[in-house]
Enzyme design. Sequence first.
Site, PDB file in Angstrom:
ATOM      1  N   GLY A 133       0.881  -1.060   0.087  1.00  0.00           N
ATOM      2  CA  GLY A 133       0.099   0.175  -0.032  1.00  0.00           C
ATOM      3  C   GLY A 133       1.074   1.169   0.094  1.00  0.00           C
ATOM      4  O   GLY A 133       2.024   1.215   0.621  1.00  0.00           O
ATOM      5  N   GLN A 152       2.953  10.142   1.158  1.00  0.00           N
ATOM      6  CA  GLN A 152       4.197   9.403   1.232  1.00  0.00           C
ATOM      7  C   GLN A 152       5.134   9.603   0.136  1.00  0.00           C
ATOM      8  O   GLN A 152       6.581   9.333   0.162  1.00  0.00           O
ATOM      9  CB  GLN A 152       4.155   7.744   1.340  1.00  0.00           C
ATOM     10  CG  GLN A 152       3.431   7.331   2.708  1.00  0.00           C
ATOM     11  CD  GLN A 152       3.401   5.991   2.620  1.00  0.00           C
ATOM     12  OE1 GLN A 152       2.446   5.253   1.878  1.00  0.00           O
ATOM     13  NE2 GLN A 152       4.103   4.974   3.178  1.00  0.00           N
ATOM     14  N   HIS A 169      -4.711   1.703   7.510  1.00  0.00           N
ATOM     15  CA  HIS A 169      -3.408   2.265   7.486  1.00  0.00           C
ATOM     16  C   HIS A 169      -3.208   3.271   6.374  1.00  0.00           C
ATOM     17  O   HIS A 169      -2.660   4.435   6.780  1.00  0.00           O
ATOM     18  CB  HIS A 169      -2.448   1.200   7.318  1.00  0.00           C
ATOM     19  CG  HIS A 169      -0.786   1.414   7.336  1.00  0.00           C
ATOM     20  ND1 HIS A 169       0.051   1.072   8.376  1.00  0.00           N
ATOM     21  CD2 HIS A 169      -0.236   2.110   6.481  1.00  0.00           C
ATOM     22  CE1 HIS A 169       1.240   1.530   8.035  1.00  0.00           C
ATOM     23  NE2 HIS A 169       0.950   2.266   6.809  1.00  0.00           N
ATOM     24  N   GLU A 170      -3.521   3.152   5.298  1.00  0.00           N
ATOM     25  CA  GLU A 170      -3.479   4.065   4.228  1.00  0.00           C
ATOM     26  C   GLU A 170      -4.150   5.089   4.321  1.00  0.00           C
ATOM     27  O   GLU A 170      -4.034   6.467   4.174  1.00  0.00           O
ATOM     28  CB  GLU A 170      -3.620   3.597   2.908  1.00  0.00           C
ATOM     29  CG  GLU A 170      -2.572   2.152   2.613  1.00  0.00           C
ATOM     30  CD  GLU A 170      -1.066   2.270   2.683  1.00  0.00           C
ATOM     31  OE1 GLU A 170      -0.770   3.607   2.629  1.00  0.00           O
ATOM     32  OE2 GLU A 170      -0.537   1.538   3.224  1.00  0.00           O
ATOM     33  N   HIS A 222      -2.897   7.556   6.705  1.00  0.00           N
ATOM     34  CA  HIS A 222      -1.705   8.717   5.936  1.00  0.00           C
ATOM     35  C   HIS A 222      -2.557   9.881   5.748  1.00  0.00           C
ATOM     36  O   HIS A 222      -1.879  10.941   5.745  1.00  0.00           O
ATOM     37  CB  HIS A 222      -1.036   7.843   5.185  1.00  0.00           C
ATOM     38  CG  HIS A 222       0.040   7.117   5.428  1.00  0.00           C
ATOM     39  ND1 HIS A 222       1.097   7.430   6.305  1.00  0.00           N
ATOM     40  CD2 HIS A 222       0.214   5.778   5.114  1.00  0.00           C
ATOM     41  CE1 HIS A 222       1.936   6.506   6.282  1.00  0.00           C
ATOM     42  NE2 HIS A 222       1.464   5.377   5.886  1.00  0.00           N
TER      43      HIS A 222
HETATM   44 NI    NI Z   1       2.438   3.506   5.869  1.00  0.00          NI
END
Ligand code: NI
Length: 169
Positions: free
Chosen positions: A45, A50, A134-135, A138
């Site tokens: 992912g 990021q 989790h993504e 972000h």
């Molecule tokens: Ni991550």
Amino acid sequence: MSGLPILRWPDPRLSTVCDPVALDEDLDNLVRDMFETMYAAPGRGLAAPQVGVLKRLFVMDCGWKDGDMTPMVCINPEILRADGMAPGSEGCLSIPGVLAEVMRPERILLRYRDIDGAVQEVELDGFEARCAQHELDHLDGIVTFDRLSPEARRVVEEAYSVSFPVRPA
Ligand code: NI
């Protein structure tokens, strides 16, 4: 060419709440580069912040490492329902070398726009549910460390700073 540079925590862009993607925004090049970056990393992912793009989208493919390609592009994602809670071990391409044990809902109903602009609603469970959450974290400027108890956080932050010395900002 192996994709875009991946930001490392504690880069402040990883702690920033991202902006919604506009309906008419052309994301084809960004999404292509993000998949290339994720597969090369290698990871399952990758969220836009990021790679320094502070917009609400992520890509994921939870099956490819097991030979089952399941690429997903999730634009302006939101969780409509979540249930069950379970701990699970999570790595992050922005926090290399460290796994964190994170409590999360086990099943979610996720709504997002796909790359063609169509609204999708999917039920996810197991690793896919964990990866999507989790993504999505972000996109809200949250990393795994932020979901730990102060005690657990200290342990993993120390492990991380030993592997990847963190320079003062
Ligand atoms: Ni991550």
